[in-house]
Scaffold this active site. Sequence first.
Site, short mmCIF file in Angstrom:
data_model
loop_
_atom_site.label_atom_id
_atom_site.label_comp_id
_atom_site.label_asym_id
_atom_site.label_seq_id
_atom_site.Cartn_x
_atom_site.Cartn_y
_atom_site.Cartn_z
N GLY A 147 51.00 -0.54 -10.13
CA GLY A 147 50.57 -1.03 -11.44
C GLY A 147 51.39 -0.41 -12.57
O GLY A 147 51.75 0.77 -12.49
N LYS A 190 50.17 0.27 -15.29
CA LYS A 190 49.30 1.22 -16.00
C LYS A 190 49.81 2.63 -15.80
O LYS A 190 49.85 3.43 -16.73
CB LYS A 190 47.87 1.12 -15.49
CG LYS A 190 47.08 2.28 -15.94
CD LYS A 190 45.62 2.10 -15.80
CE LYS A 190 44.94 3.38 -16.12
NZ LYS A 190 44.96 4.32 -15.00
N ARG A 202 38.66 6.18 -12.79
CA ARG A 202 38.09 7.32 -13.52
C ARG A 202 37.20 6.88 -14.68
O ARG A 202 36.49 7.72 -15.25
CB ARG A 202 39.20 8.24 -14.01
CG ARG A 202 39.88 9.00 -12.89
CD ARG A 202 40.84 10.07 -13.41
NE ARG A 202 41.26 10.98 -12.35
CZ ARG A 202 42.42 10.91 -11.69
NH1 ARG A 202 43.28 9.96 -11.99
NH2 ARG A 202 42.71 11.79 -10.75
N GLY A 216 41.60 3.95 -3.84
CA GLY A 216 40.31 3.29 -3.63
C GLY A 216 39.46 3.20 -4.89
O GLY A 216 39.94 3.40 -6.00
N HIS A 239 43.48 -2.92 -9.05
CA HIS A 239 43.87 -2.85 -7.64
C HIS A 239 43.94 -4.25 -7.03
O HIS A 239 44.86 -4.58 -6.28
CB HIS A 239 42.84 -2.05 -6.84
CG HIS A 239 42.66 -0.62 -7.27
ND1 HIS A 239 41.52 -0.16 -7.89
CD2 HIS A 239 43.49 0.45 -7.16
CE1 HIS A 239 41.64 1.13 -8.12
NE2 HIS A 239 42.82 1.53 -7.71
P1 AMP Z 1 44.95 4.44 -8.02
O1 AMP Z 1 43.95 4.01 -6.99
O2 AMP Z 1 44.34 4.74 -9.36
O3 AMP Z 1 45.88 5.52 -7.51
O4 AMP Z 1 45.87 3.18 -8.29
C1 AMP Z 1 46.48 2.49 -7.23
C2 AMP Z 1 47.44 1.48 -7.79
O5 AMP Z 1 46.73 0.60 -8.66
C3 AMP Z 1 48.55 2.12 -8.64
O6 AMP Z 1 49.77 1.44 -8.40
C4 AMP Z 1 48.06 1.91 -10.05
O7 AMP Z 1 49.10 1.82 -10.99
C5 AMP Z 1 47.37 0.56 -9.91
N1 AMP Z 1 46.40 0.41 -11.00
C6 AMP Z 1 45.38 1.23 -11.32
N2 AMP Z 1 44.76 0.78 -12.43
C7 AMP Z 1 45.41 -0.33 -12.82
C8 AMP Z 1 45.25 -1.26 -13.91
N3 AMP Z 1 44.30 -1.11 -14.82
N4 AMP Z 1 46.12 -2.29 -13.99
C9 AMP Z 1 47.11 -2.44 -13.07
N5 AMP Z 1 47.30 -1.63 -12.04
C10 AMP Z 1 46.47 -0.57 -11.91
#
Ligand code: AMP
Length: 301
Positions: free
Chosen positions: A147, A149, A187, A31, A37
């Site tokens: 992602g 990333k 973050r 989230g 996202h």
């Molecule tokens: P998170 O909410 O941070 O756990 O991320 C959820 C999904 O979004 C994961 O598959 C991450 O790799 C992807 N994600 C987060 N930040 C980025 C970004 N800057 N570019 C591409 N995908 C992202």
Amino acid sequence: MIVVERIAELRDRCDAARRAGKTVGLVPTMGFFHEGHRSLMRAARAENDLVVTTIFVNPLQFAENEDLAGYPRDLAADTVAAEAEGVDVLFVPSVPEMYPEPTVTTVHVSGLTEGLCGAARPTHFDGVTTVVAKLFSIVGPSTAYFGRKDFQQLAVVRRMAADLDLPVEVVGCPLVREPDGVAMSSRNAYLSHDERGRAIGIFASLRAAAAAVEAGERDPGRVRAIVEDEAARHGLELEYAEVRRTSDLAPLATIDGEVVVAVASAVGRARLIDNVTMQIAGAEVSTDLGVIPIAEQESTS
Ligand code: AMP
């Protein structure tokens, strides 16, 4: 879009969609949505009949000393964003819904989880693979979107799906950046103005690595030193700077083939990660530093 809190209801809806011959795409997240996202949701929307996005700040992937309690959350804004991206089902389970009993069953991917982020976060990837396996089991997606990333996470989830014969295609989507190059991350909300300025050094260090390889540097140790020097010029100390083969994250003696340069750095209380991938064939180098969405480019011009 409907918002679902119960596993049984989500399972029923996904089962019904599959019975009707529909494809189901899954976007697992924690989230506090940003364009990274949203790009995953768009990819899922373009390729599937039913799009499920999940928001779950998974306690299992946080160590005691990490930021579980303070992790940024904004369900109201996330609901608006998911709806705008055409998500069909937003799954927002509570912790007791996902873990009604203390977890005694976990999924562990060895090897791939040991270096890079796994060195400083030895229990992190078990938490990730366990919750992703649960989500795959509940949703039964034909395709799941992650992602690039979180490069190591993508490799670990892919390997889990392959080793366990999970009937899901794991798709890696481009890394999305802010207009100044900083990788989008929930973050980033932790960063003060000054820290946000220094965070640019992470991107600058990866650009320096890419420039060196494009100029012919093939020694991983020298590329790591270039990354560390550039980060230091921005007042950053890196937790790691590593040059690895993309397929299995193995260390390299020489930079050749498909390579990722990955870094992690604590900036204030935010632990940030980033990477650049390169394809090297002789003198030919093609570099992937990710994308800056057009909407973001326009909003700053
Ligand atoms: P998170 O909410 O941070 O756990 O991320 C959820 C999904 O979004 C994961 O598959 C991450 O790799 C992807 N994600 C987060 N930040 C980025 C970004 N800057 N570019 C591409 N995908 C992202």
